[in-house]
Write a protein that holds these residues in place. Structure first.
Motif, PDB file in Angstrom:
ATOM      1  N   GLY A  91     -15.609  54.766 -96.561  1.00 61.14           N
ATOM      2  CA  GLY A  91     -16.638  55.063 -95.535  1.00 61.14           C
ATOM      3  C   GLY A  91     -16.363  56.372 -95.285  1.00 61.14           C
ATOM      4  N   ASN A  92     -16.988  56.850 -94.106  1.00 63.29           N
ATOM      5  CA  ASN A  92     -16.702  58.172 -93.396  1.00 63.29           C
ATOM      6  C   ASN A  92     -16.634  57.919 -92.097  1.00 63.29           C
ATOM      7  OD1 ASN A  92     -17.233  59.821 -96.045  1.00 63.29           O
ATOM      8  ND2 ASN A  92     -19.174  58.933 -96.091  1.00 63.29           N
ATOM      9  N   PRO A  93     -15.935  58.916 -91.468  1.00 62.72           N
ATOM     10  CA  PRO A  93     -15.988  59.040 -89.953  1.00 62.72           C
ATOM     11  C   PRO A  93     -17.477  59.288 -89.248  1.00 62.72           C
ATOM     12  CG  PRO A  93     -14.408  60.473 -90.829  1.00 62.72           C
ATOM     13  CD  PRO A  93     -15.138  60.252 -91.976  1.00 62.72           C
ATOM     14  N   PRO A  94     -17.673  58.527 -88.329  1.00 64.81           N
ATOM     15  CA  PRO A  94     -19.130  58.704 -87.555  1.00 64.81           C
ATOM     16  C   PRO A  94     -19.459  59.965 -86.962  1.00 64.81           C
ATOM     17  CG  PRO A  94     -17.189  57.757 -85.796  1.00 64.81           C
ATOM     18  CD  PRO A  94     -16.598  57.875 -87.115  1.00 64.81           C
ATOM     19  N   ASN A  95     -20.801  60.119 -86.891  1.00 60.65           N
ATOM     20  CA  ASN A  95     -21.406  61.222 -86.542  1.00 60.65           C
ATOM     21  C   ASN A  95     -21.114  61.228 -85.071  1.00 60.65           C
ATOM     22  OD1 ASN A  95     -23.078  63.374 -85.584  1.00 60.65           O
ATOM     23  ND2 ASN A  95     -24.785  62.817 -87.088  1.00 60.65           N
TER      24      ASN A  95
END
Length: 332
Positions: free
Chosen positions: A271-275
């Motif tokens: 996954g990716n870091p949150p916006n």
């Protein structure tokens, strides 16, 4: 008594579409001569926390909370007074030497200006001191290099100039944002030793922002792990590497290459870091966490003492004994 006491620091940026809350409730104490490492992925709020304390946020940024230095709150200190201590008693090594140095001024002018302003030194004495500091950070032919412009130096040499500038006034608190990124391992070791010597000789406290957990292990007594603008784990470095207690900390450690398992594949965090303009509800890490439950999506876990140790703080809903991934990082 703490040299710097940060309490409930919050940083937000106003944009036409949303308010980006980059830092949410960061707190820590920094003692004289100690080193705190702040680690986490890009966008976790590490650099913005420090820039807020030094009054260096972008024009659309605002900070709340407190950062008490010598009895005064840096966040509300008048700009004129902050200018007197910034670069003198509080100093920073910026992350990007390519853009942090003024391309129109020689290295000499950029360094001597600091000493003339804060130490009332003559131009000649300031240049001598600047050359000595360039030599201390292992820049060859320092007496010649000091007369050059930034574009005449390599990226690694510019990084060393930034470090030398930050150390000129022998600050009480040094904020170092990825200070060894552009350096080879030999020079990196020399710079880290220089920072240790500065602590030993002058009692300088260091806040080290880095992605390199190896640097943290070799230099820091305490570590603060940040994600999504929040502190996930805060403890002694020995505890962090021996017994990581937060799923995010565990993920960071599992992603490190190991000499004793050279053939093993690296395990990244999916996954990716949150916006941060539209952060997730609940725990900011819950969408990437293999131990997440519905409770993690519903509420933000408080940062609280863990395992009966008041100096070991963790923000996680899951009891450690129930974490499926803990056994995978034993003896990291």
């Amino acid at each position: 008594m703490s040299l710097l006491k940060v309490s409930n620091l919050e940083v937000a940026f106003d944009s036409p579409d949303a308010v980006v809350r980059a830092v949410n409730g960061v707190s820590f104490d920094l003692e004289e001569g100690s080193t705190l490492g702040i680690v986490g992925e890009s966008g976790s709020g590490k650099s913005q926390s420090v820039l807020a304390m030094l009054g260096l946020l972008a024009s659309n940024g605002r900070a709340n909370g407190s950062a008490i230095y010598q009895g005064e709150n840096l966040l509300t200190m008048p700009a004129k007074k902050l200018n007197r201590i910034r670069g003198n008693r509080l100093s920073m090594i910026f992350q990007d030497p390519m853009t942090s140095l003024n391309p129109y001024l020689t290295i000499e002018r950029q360094m001597t200006e600091v000493l003339e302003l804060h130490k009332n030194m003559t131009r000649r004495a300031a240049k001598k001191r600047a050359i000595e500091m360039l030599e201390a950070v292992r820049i060859p032919e320092a007496a010649h290099r000091i007369d050059q412009y930034p574009h005449e130096l390599s990226g690694g040499m510019r990084q060393r100039v930034m470090i030398a500038m930050a150390l000129l006034c022998e600050p009480q608190v040094l904020f170092a944002d990825e200070p060894t990124t552009a350096l080879d391992v030999t020079v990196q070791a020399q710079i880290l030793q220089l920072l240790r010597n500065l602590q030993h000789d002058f009692g300088t406290a260091i806040v080290l922002i880095t992605h390199d957990l190896g640097v943290v292990a070799g230099l820091c007594e305490k570590v603060m792990v940040m994600y999504g603008g929040r502190v996930m784990e805060h403890c002694n470095a020995d505890n962090l590497f021996a017994r990581p207690s937060h799923p995010y900390t565990i993920g960071l450690l599992r992603a490190l290459p190991r000499l004793d398992q050279s053939d093993a594949p690296l395990v990244g965090i999916p996954g990716n870091p949150p916006n941060m303009a539209h952060p997730p509800s609940g725990c900011p890490f819950q969408e990437r966490c293999i131990d997440a439950s519905q409770r993690c999506a519903d509420s933000v876990p408080p940062l609280e003492p863990f395992g009966g140790d008041t100096t070991w703080l963790r923000a996680c809903n899951r009891p450690v004994e129930q974490m499926k991934s803990l056994h995978e990082v034993a003896h990291v």
